[in-house]
Design an enzyme around this catalytic site. Structure first.
Site, short mmCIF file in Angstrom:
data_model
loop_
_atom_site.label_atom_id
_atom_site.label_comp_id
_atom_site.label_asym_id
_atom_site.label_seq_id
_atom_site.Cartn_x
_atom_site.Cartn_y
_atom_site.Cartn_z
N GLY A 78 52.60 -9.25 1.14
CA GLY A 78 53.38 -8.43 0.21
C GLY A 78 53.80 -9.10 -1.07
O GLY A 78 54.33 -8.44 -1.97
N GLU B 138 50.85 -13.61 5.52
CA GLU B 138 49.58 -12.89 5.34
C GLU B 138 49.39 -12.38 3.92
O GLU B 138 49.33 -11.18 3.69
CB GLU B 138 49.56 -11.67 6.27
CG GLU B 138 49.66 -11.99 7.74
CD GLU B 138 49.80 -10.73 8.58
OE1 GLU B 138 50.07 -9.64 8.04
OE2 GLU B 138 49.63 -10.84 9.80
N GLY C 94 47.58 -11.11 0.69
CA GLY C 94 46.28 -10.60 0.29
C GLY C 94 46.20 -10.71 -1.22
O GLY C 94 45.52 -11.57 -1.78
N ARG C 95 46.99 -9.86 -1.87
CA ARG C 95 47.01 -9.79 -3.33
C ARG C 95 47.24 -11.16 -3.98
O ARG C 95 46.60 -11.51 -4.95
CB ARG C 95 48.16 -8.85 -3.73
CG ARG C 95 48.17 -8.39 -5.17
CD ARG C 95 49.44 -7.56 -5.43
NE ARG C 95 49.67 -6.52 -4.47
CZ ARG C 95 49.20 -5.27 -4.57
NH1 ARG C 95 48.50 -4.93 -5.62
NH2 ARG C 95 49.46 -4.38 -3.64
N ARG D 127 43.20 2.08 -8.31
CA ARG D 127 44.65 1.85 -8.33
C ARG D 127 45.40 2.61 -9.43
O ARG D 127 46.45 3.18 -9.15
CB ARG D 127 44.96 0.34 -8.40
CG ARG D 127 44.36 -0.45 -7.22
CD ARG D 127 44.83 -1.89 -7.15
NE ARG D 127 46.19 -1.96 -6.70
CZ ARG D 127 47.23 -2.14 -7.48
NH1 ARG D 127 47.07 -2.29 -8.78
NH2 ARG D 127 48.45 -2.17 -6.98
N CYS E 19 34.61 13.02 -13.42
CA CYS E 19 34.98 14.35 -13.91
C CYS E 19 36.31 14.83 -13.35
O CYS E 19 36.37 15.81 -12.60
CB CYS E 19 33.87 15.34 -13.60
SG CYS E 19 32.46 15.00 -14.65
N GLU E 20 37.35 14.13 -13.65
CA GLU E 20 38.71 14.56 -13.32
C GLU E 20 39.64 14.04 -14.41
O GLU E 20 39.45 12.92 -14.90
CB GLU E 20 39.17 13.96 -11.97
CG GLU E 20 38.45 14.56 -10.80
CD GLU E 20 39.19 14.34 -9.48
OE1 GLU E 20 40.43 14.22 -9.48
OE2 GLU E 20 38.48 14.28 -8.46
N TYR F 96 42.32 -5.05 -3.73
CA TYR F 96 42.37 -3.60 -3.56
C TYR F 96 41.63 -2.89 -4.69
O TYR F 96 42.07 -1.85 -5.17
CB TYR F 96 43.82 -3.11 -3.46
CG TYR F 96 44.60 -3.87 -2.41
CD1 TYR F 96 44.31 -3.72 -1.06
CD2 TYR F 96 45.59 -4.78 -2.75
CE1 TYR F 96 44.99 -4.44 -0.09
CE2 TYR F 96 46.28 -5.51 -1.79
CZ TYR F 96 45.96 -5.32 -0.46
OH TYR F 96 46.63 -6.04 0.49
#
Ligand code: LLP
Length: 427
Positions: A240, A282, A284-285, A320, A351-352, A380
């Site tokens: 985190g 742990e 990640g980022r 993201r 196309c959004e 991510y």
């Protein structure tokens, strides 16, 4: 500014000693570019900060952030372990040389055959519910099998609601009030519960929630130690730890962070008269986010009601911003010395209308053909990419000691459709 940005003498973005504009020219765009040395530096900075204050410490890389096999192998070489959340993550980790004791599997709502599949690999199972415990007891031989439990420390934090994983609204972990009972049940079933785990959320720059979570997890562990007579081999406080995404955010002072959290951990060990378990974290980022950029090219500059800079990637490539409204800093890789002169919207090719990488972003004057680098795209980012709009997943290039190496080819159209089959009556 704490963002990881380097500029070379040509005023181009530098990634690991290589000119990003040259990388875009050589490999095309969109391309994710990963800096090997930055991953190694991030790991060592993190590991050394904690071992300075508590030597019995291990890092479990939350590989959902980035499962490129080169990234995993770099961390394997450094001595890192893996936090896996699916049988697929366990499979690839084992294949790359992480032994079972270096893999902690923290599944959520896992079905029986997946539990069995993971148990058979020798990875340690971190159980998330009483249901999973009881099911596991029926599908493996529990006799002495080491397991751990994820608890809900009733503290949650994160950069977005979707990324808060503690507290009453969270689907994760067992309740603190049932912990003693669950550990006792595990023992009665024949298991050897040796660990406790918590994870409060993702993308947290404020150190305070971590302290609360460590304190509360330690209170739960202390009670389980005393009332269910469990001697913990490890206590895992999840990941985190955030990284700066905007130019005004600051890097977490990792030495101070380690010092304060280890002090808290040691106090609680003393308070509950626990032996010295291994401390796990742990991230990640923290290990991979700032080690990669997504290079894209400007296809079109449109002055409509607003000024739109159109690029050759979209939320299929980097989700993201569309999913969490996340800020990713964007630079013009071939104009690093130019001042910001206008505010523009940087839009993708999906196309959004929600397919925007940035809204009202101050940028230098951008022309068609410019190369943009979307920063902090190591975590991510590729792992959340999709084939939406039938666009192939992009290439990944590793920069290693000044060399560029393709570590993932771009998909072909046939790759996208490979697993589909035409029913007989439509042939
Ligand atoms: N441990 C567990 C059990 C986790 O669920 C996670 C992340 C981590 C560790 C690592 O968290 P980190 O250190 O990377 O913050 N897709 C979101 C992030 C989701 C994180 C899910 N769990 C994003 O793009 O921000």
């Amino acid at each position: 500014m704490d963002l990881n940005i380097k500029v070379n003498e040509k005023n181009h973005l530098d990634i690991g000693g290589v000119d990003a504009v040259e990388i875009a020219k050589k490999y095309g765009t969109p391309t994710y570019v990963i800096d090997e040395n930055r991953i190694r530096d991030n790991y060592n900075r993190f590991y050394n900060a904690f071992t300075k204050y508590y030597s019995d410490f291990k890092v479990f890389y939350a590989c959902k952030a980035n499962t490129n096999i080169a990234v995993l192998k770099i961390l394997e070489e450094e001595g890192c372990c893996v936090d896996a959340v699916s049988p697929g993550e366990v499979y690839i980790s084992k294949k790359l040389g992480f032994s079972g004791d270096r893999i902690l599997f923290t599944g959520n709502n896992i079905k029986d055959d997946e539990l069995k599949e993971v148990a058979d690999t020798g990875a340690l199972l971190n159980i998330d519910s009483v249901s999973a415990l009881k099911r596991l007891a029926k599908i493996v031989d529990p006799d002495g099998m080491k397991i751990s439990f994820r608890v809900n420390p009733m503290v949650g934090a994160g950069h977005h609601d979707h990324c808060i994983t503690g507290g009453v609204m969270s689907k994760f972990g067992i309740m603190d009030s049932e912990a003693v009972e669950v550990y006792s049940l595990a023992k009665d079933l024949g298991f050897n519960p040796v660990g406790m785990h918590s994870h409060i959320g993702s993308g947290i720059l404020d150190p305070e929630p971590f302290k609360l979570a460590i304190s509360s997890t330690m209170d739960i562990a202390g009670k389980v130690h005393q009332e269910a007579d469990i001697e913990f081999e490890f206590l895992d406080f999840g990941g985190g730890i955030g990284v700066p995404y905007t130019p005004t955010e600051n890097t977490v002072d990792i030495d101070k962070f380690a010092k304060e959290n280890v002090a808290l951990f040691k106090d609680k060990l003393k308070e509950y008269k626990m032996n010295n378990p291994t401390m796990y974290l742990e991230p990640g980022r923290y290990l991979v986010a700032d080690a990669a950029a997504l290079l894209v090219s400007v296809n079109s500059v449109k002055q409509s009601y607003r000024k739109f800079i159109g690029v050759d990637a979209g939320f299929n490539t980097l989700l993201r911003p569309a999913m969490y409204d996340s800020y990713h800093h964007i630079v013009v890789a071939n104009k690093m010395n130019e001042e910001n002169t206008e505010e523009v919207d940087i839009a993708g090719n999906v196309c959004e209308s929600g397919d925007l990488f940035a809204r009202d972003r101050p940028m230098p004057k951008i022309d068609e053909g410019d190369t943009l680098a979307i920063l902090n795209a190591g975590a991510y980012s590729f792992t959340m990419a999709s084939n939406y709009n039938t666009r192939p997943l992009p290439k990944e290039v590793l920069v290693s000691n000044g060399e560029t190496i393709v570590v993932r080819e771009e998909q072909t159209y046939d790759d996208i459709f490979e697993k589909q089959t035409m029913p007989e009556h439509l042939k």
